[in-house]
Design an enzyme around this catalytic site. Structure first.
Site, PDB file in Angstrom:
ATOM      1  N   SER A 199     -27.375  -0.127   0.617  1.00 60.78           N
ATOM      2  CA  SER A 199     -27.955   0.089   1.938  1.00 60.78           C
ATOM      3  C   SER A 199     -27.364   1.338   2.590  1.00 60.78           C
ATOM      4  CB  SER A 199     -27.766  -1.162   2.799  1.00 60.78           C
ATOM      5  OG  SER A 199     -28.615  -1.136   3.920  1.00 60.78           O
ATOM      6  N   ASP A 295     -38.216  -5.935  -0.038  1.00 62.89           N
ATOM      7  CA  ASP A 295     -37.448  -5.122   0.904  1.00 62.89           C
ATOM      8  C   ASP A 295     -38.354  -4.082   1.545  1.00 62.89           C
ATOM      9  OD1 ASP A 295     -35.513  -3.716   2.283  1.00 62.89           O
ATOM     10  OD2 ASP A 295     -34.385  -3.102   0.503  1.00 62.89           O
ATOM     11  N   HIS A 327     -33.641  -7.516   0.506  1.00 66.96           N
ATOM     12  CA  HIS A 327     -32.615  -6.489   0.680  1.00 66.96           C
ATOM     13  C   HIS A 327     -31.222  -7.048   0.364  1.00 66.96           C
ATOM     14  CE1 HIS A 327     -31.193  -2.669   2.197  1.00 66.96           C
ATOM     15  NE2 HIS A 327     -30.388  -3.267   3.044  1.00 66.96           N
TER      16      HIS A 327
END
Length: 353
Positions: A199, A295, A327
């Site tokens: 991320s 995601d 995610h």
């Protein structure tokens, strides 16, 4: 997910705070005087009308240890006490249980940047400590998990600056320089260095590889980067992003402005690397990108891979999609065949010639 109204309130509220935050002055983080929420960045943070920020996750920490399950040993080191930059180092069982350390071949070095939207989590968070233990034992690598300072108290580009300082510290242990940290100078191979992150941490890993393309560190060679569900975005939708609710794009853009209040917007190359005119100068030869089928960032990761291939960069990029997952699922869900497959692919990537 925040409402459109709450995002508008947020933008108005934090636009007025941007000059203060950009000067490195922390907003009021005392306990809320009002329970009225201006914006809800769940599951990361909530922002109250009075400007108070409440972190919802990533607040707990665990000490370094000799992990009983994997045999991985870890310890914390201070990189800059003045600036509050630190890292957690990891050694695999092959080293901690070896009786021939003095003659053992050196291991690949993985520098890891944790995720959390630039505003939550730490290297000492149970989530990341457990994941690094698993990754280090599976890949048989030495790892450095960087603990950079968080927004909004320390808005971007501070996280990038801290991460670069950490890389300089790592580099100083090779080539006859700093020998203060034996785990690096004795066990890590400076010719087999990799960056990784998830991320926001994947965003940092990319940006650090970009910086290495122009600002060389003589101590080590960056072989490749592993980007897991990278936090990239842009003003123009790509792939299936056009079918997402408009609030998703507003959320991404508002979060970016929250952590980087001086940025000009979602096409900032720090957030949208496909807009970087120097993308072809990425400072490594291999890139492995993971995206997740459920995601919202999936198509942005796919697009990054496509643009990188066409940029003139001389390396090799592979994009791997995990269908049916969300995610950073590998951090929060019990191990399953998908997380195990991801781990196996990362291990293979770290040990390819």
């Amino acid at each position: 997910m925040p409402t459109m109204l709450s995002i508008i309130v947020f933008i108005v509220l934090f636009s007025s705070m941007a000059p203060t935050m950009s000067q490195g002055v922390a907003p009021d983080l005392s306990p809320p005087m009002s329970h009225a929420v201006a914006i809800d960045f769940s599951p990361l943070v909530k922002i109250y009308v009075n400007g108070t920020i409440e972190r919802l996750i990533g607040k707990s920490s665990v000490p370094p240890s000799l992990d009983p399950k994997t045999g991985v040993q870890s310890k914390d080191v201070a990189i800059s006490r003045r600036r509050g930059i630190s890292a957690r180092l990891y050694l695999p069982n092959s080293v901690t249980n070896s009786t021939t350390n003095s003659t053992q071949s050196k291991l690949p070095l993985l520098v890891y940047f944790h995720g959390g939207g630039f505003c939550v989590e730490h290297a000492s968070s149970p989530t990341y400590h457990n994941y690094l233990n698993s990754l280090v034992t599976a890949a048989n690598v030495v790892a450095v998990s960087v603990d950079y300072r968080l927004a909004p108290e320390h808005p971007l580009p501070i996280a990038y600056q801290d991460s670069w300082a950490a890389l300089n510290w790592v580099s100083s242990h090779f080539g006859g320089g700093n020998r203060s940290e034996e785990w690096l100078s004795r066990y890590a191979d400076p010719q087999r260095v990799f960056f990784s992150g998830d991320s926001a941490g994947a965003n940092i890993a990319h940006q650090m590889a970009m910086k290495l393309g122009s600002d060389r560190l003589n101590g080590f060679k960056l072989n490749g980067i592993v980007l897991v569900h990278p936090f990239f975005w842009g003003s123009q939708p790509v792939g299936a992003e056009a079918t997402l609710p408009v609030v998703v794009s507003l959320y991404m853009t508002a979060l970016w402005r929250f952590v980087n209040p001086t940025s000009f917007g979602p096409d900032d190359p720090l957030f949208n690397p496909t807009m970087d005119p120097k993308l072809r100068e990425l400072g490594c030869g291999k890139v492995l990108v993971f995206v997740a089928g459920k995601d919202a960032l999936k198509d942005r990761g796919l697009y990054y891979g496509d643009v990188l291939k066409k940029s003139g960069w001389k390396g090799v990029v592979e994009v791997s999609e995990t269908k049916g997952e969300s995610h950073v699922f590998h951090l929060f869900s019990p191990p399953n065949k998908n997380s195990e497959a991801m781990l196996e692919k990362i291990v293979s990537f770290l040990h390819q010639s």
